[in-house]
Design an enzyme around this catalytic site. Structure first.
Site, PDB file in Angstrom:
ATOM      1  N   SER A 114      -0.239  -6.132  11.939  1.00 58.11           N
ATOM      2  CA  SER A 114       1.498  -5.042  12.715  1.00 58.11           C
ATOM      3  C   SER A 114       1.063  -5.138  14.197  1.00 58.11           C
ATOM      4  O   SER A 114       1.391  -4.106  14.450  1.00 58.11           O
ATOM      5  CB  SER A 114       1.411  -4.178  11.550  1.00 58.11           C
ATOM      6  OG  SER A 114       0.034  -3.909  11.547  1.00 58.11           O
ATOM      7  N   ASP A 115      -0.599  -5.212  13.718  1.00 60.53           N
ATOM      8  CA  ASP A 115      -1.202  -5.110  15.668  1.00 60.53           C
ATOM      9  C   ASP A 115      -2.467  -5.866  15.591  1.00 60.53           C
ATOM     10  O   ASP A 115      -2.593  -6.583  14.737  1.00 60.53           O
ATOM     11  CB  ASP A 115      -1.921  -3.537  15.425  1.00 60.53           C
ATOM     12  CG  ASP A 115      -2.451  -3.177  13.947  1.00 60.53           C
ATOM     13  OD1 ASP A 115      -3.687  -3.610  14.626  1.00 60.53           O
ATOM     14  OD2 ASP A 115      -2.510  -3.009  13.092  1.00 60.53           O
ATOM     15  N   ARG A 122       7.208   1.909   0.784  1.00 64.03           N
ATOM     16  CA  ARG A 122       7.494   0.366   1.274  1.00 64.03           C
ATOM     17  C   ARG A 122       7.773  -0.170  -0.173  1.00 64.03           C
ATOM     18  O   ARG A 122       8.715  -0.833  -0.109  1.00 64.03           O
ATOM     19  CB  ARG A 122       6.514  -0.376   2.153  1.00 64.03           C
ATOM     20  CG  ARG A 122       6.999  -2.005   2.155  1.00 64.03           C
ATOM     21  CD  ARG A 122       5.808  -1.930   3.424  1.00 64.03           C
ATOM     22  NE  ARG A 122       5.131  -1.795   4.412  1.00 64.03           N
ATOM     23  CZ  ARG A 122       3.668  -1.147   5.109  1.00 64.03           C
ATOM     24  NH1 ARG A 122       3.195  -2.136   4.211  1.00 64.03           N
ATOM     25  NH2 ARG A 122       3.643  -0.673   5.731  1.00 64.03           N
ATOM     26  N   ARG A 125       1.708  11.252  -8.879  1.00 59.65           N
ATOM     27  CA  ARG A 125       1.044  11.434  -8.251  1.00 59.65           C
ATOM     28  C   ARG A 125       1.366  10.181  -6.430  1.00 59.65           C
ATOM     29  O   ARG A 125       0.620  10.443  -5.127  1.00 59.65           O
ATOM     30  CB  ARG A 125      -1.114  11.014  -7.548  1.00 59.65           C
ATOM     31  CG  ARG A 125      -1.516  11.327  -8.380  1.00 59.65           C
ATOM     32  CD  ARG A 125      -3.141  10.830  -8.320  1.00 59.65           C
ATOM     33  NE  ARG A 125      -3.542  11.711  -9.501  1.00 59.65           N
ATOM     34  CZ  ARG A 125      -4.493  12.278  -9.398  1.00 59.65           C
ATOM     35  NH1 ARG A 125      -5.041  12.512  -8.009  1.00 59.65           N
ATOM     36  NH2 ARG A 125      -5.214  12.643 -10.337  1.00 59.65           N
ATOM     37  N   ILE A 160       1.418  -7.418  -0.686  1.00 63.06           N
ATOM     38  CA  ILE A 160       2.391  -7.292   0.702  1.00 63.06           C
ATOM     39  C   ILE A 160       2.204  -6.196   1.564  1.00 63.06           C
ATOM     40  O   ILE A 160       1.660  -5.106   0.753  1.00 63.06           O
ATOM     41  CB  ILE A 160       3.807  -7.635  -0.199  1.00 63.06           C
ATOM     42  CG1 ILE A 160       4.251  -6.624  -1.101  1.00 63.06           C
ATOM     43  CG2 ILE A 160       4.005  -8.675  -0.416  1.00 63.06           C
ATOM     44  CD1 ILE A 160       5.235  -6.319  -0.866  1.00 63.06           C
ATOM     45  N   GLY A 161       1.190  -6.306   2.588  1.00 60.71           N
ATOM     46  CA  GLY A 161       0.899  -5.169   3.330  1.00 60.71           C
ATOM     47  C   GLY A 161       0.464  -5.755   4.467  1.00 60.71           C
ATOM     48  O   GLY A 161       0.959  -6.825   5.280  1.00 60.71           O
ATOM     49  N   SER A 162       0.526  -4.868   5.710  1.00 62.28           N
ATOM     50  CA  SER A 162       0.207  -5.131   7.128  1.00 62.28           C
ATOM     51  C   SER A 162      -1.136  -5.140   7.822  1.00 62.28           C
ATOM     52  O   SER A 162      -1.996  -4.747   6.866  1.00 62.28           O
ATOM     53  CB  SER A 162       0.544  -4.313   8.102  1.00 62.28           C
ATOM     54  OG  SER A 162      -0.176  -3.019   7.257  1.00 62.28           O
ATOM     55  N   ARG A 222       8.191  -2.205  11.862  1.00 59.75           N
ATOM     56  CA  ARG A 222       7.558  -2.784  10.704  1.00 59.75           C
ATOM     57  C   ARG A 222       7.791  -3.162  10.022  1.00 59.75           C
ATOM     58  O   ARG A 222       8.456  -4.051   9.410  1.00 59.75           O
ATOM     59  CB  ARG A 222       6.166  -1.985  10.762  1.00 59.75           C
ATOM     60  CG  ARG A 222       5.107  -1.594  12.109  1.00 59.75           C
ATOM     61  CD  ARG A 222       3.779  -0.927  11.235  1.00 59.75           C
ATOM     62  NE  ARG A 222       2.897  -0.859  11.889  1.00 59.75           N
ATOM     63  CZ  ARG A 222       1.927  -0.274  11.653  1.00 59.75           C
ATOM     64  NH1 ARG A 222       1.220  -0.502  10.086  1.00 59.75           N
ATOM     65  NH2 ARG A 222       0.817  -0.294  12.512  1.00 59.75           N
ATOM     66  N   GLY A 281       1.167  -1.142   0.004  1.00 59.95           N
ATOM     67  CA  GLY A 281      -0.056   0.186  -0.004  1.00 59.95           C
ATOM     68  C   GLY A 281       1.021   1.499   0.407  1.00 59.95           C
ATOM     69  O   GLY A 281       0.399   2.074  -0.530  1.00 59.95           O
TER      70      GLY A 281
END
Length: 237
Positions: free
Chosen positions: A203-204, A24, A43, A88-90, A217, A20
């Site tokens: 991550s949480d 990263r 952007r 690929i993300g949290s 992270r 996202g």
């Protein structure tokens, strides 16, 4: 070039990893790819193309939420010929057995609504991962000895959710974690005949309220990127 992606024809690989956060994407490209080249800055949504073990791959930011991801995934598939997309993300854990830094391989993605809801109308379409990618990701996680979980996740419309009743129901039904993009990615892949998977790092935690710092992270996401790359280019059985 498209409205949101400034890459020239041929600058984007057929395989794309989609974090996202554009920063990263930059970190992953510099860490894992050989000779990464920035192919998009429109952007501020950075995209990089390089090689991994001889395979061309692009790592491109998708933004936060399903509407943003839908823009990039649509253009990547329709205008650049991308046929494999791996998020690929949290994510936030929703089960006691899932811990911080664990990896979740998303088999299915539930949602209240997605940008594709207008197409499906009354149909409750069930978006799911590509099985070949999923099986390869599991094999990679085992080889790396990474603690992983395979199952359903929830793609939320909002980050600041005020539906504790809904979260409780999802926890009761085994939903592993919550994020904001995968359901639409799986919808688009099904529509266009592409392969898609989400490999997520916890991550949480919604139950314990524990969370990783921003530094933790970044250092914890290496296994997730490695798993995604190995899954993307695993030999066909």
């Amino acid at each position: 070039m498209t409205i949101h992606i400034g890459a020239e024809p041929g600058q984007i690989a057929e395989t794309v990893l989609l974090p996202g956060d554009p920063l990263r994407a930059e970190w992953a490209a510099q860490t894992f790819l050989k000779d990464p080249v920035c192919v998009n800055r429109v952007r501020g949504m950075l995209g990089f193309t390089g090689t991994w073990q001889g395979h061309r791959v692009t790592i491109h930011g998708s933004g936060m939420g399903m509407p943003s991801l839908s823009i990039y995934a649509n253009e990547l598939i329709r205008d650049y010929g991308v046929n494999t997309l791996i998020r690929i993300g949290s994510c936030g854990a929703m089960q006691e057995s899932v811990e911080l830094r664990d990896v979740i391989v998303a088999m299915t993605a539930s949602s209240l609504s997605t940008p594709s809801s207008g197409i499906f109308r009354e149909l409750n379409f069930s978006p799911c991962a590509n099985y070949e990618l999923l099986a390869a990701a599991v094999s990679s996680a085992r080889t790396l000895k990474t603690k992983y979980h395979v199952g359903g996740i929830y793609s939320a419309d909002v980050f600041y959710d005020e539906r504790p009743d809904l979260n409780e129901i999802m926890t009761r039904h085994g939903i592993l974690g919550v994020e904001m993009e995968t359901a639409e990615l799986y919808n688009l892949a099904a529509r266009h005949g592409a392969r898609a998977l989400a490999v997520l790092t916890v991550s949480d935690h919604l139950l314990s309220h524990k969370s990783l710092s921003s530094e933790d992270r970044e250092s914890s996401f290496g296994d997730m990127v490695q798993i995604a790359l190995e899954a993307a280019f695993a030999p066909a059985e």
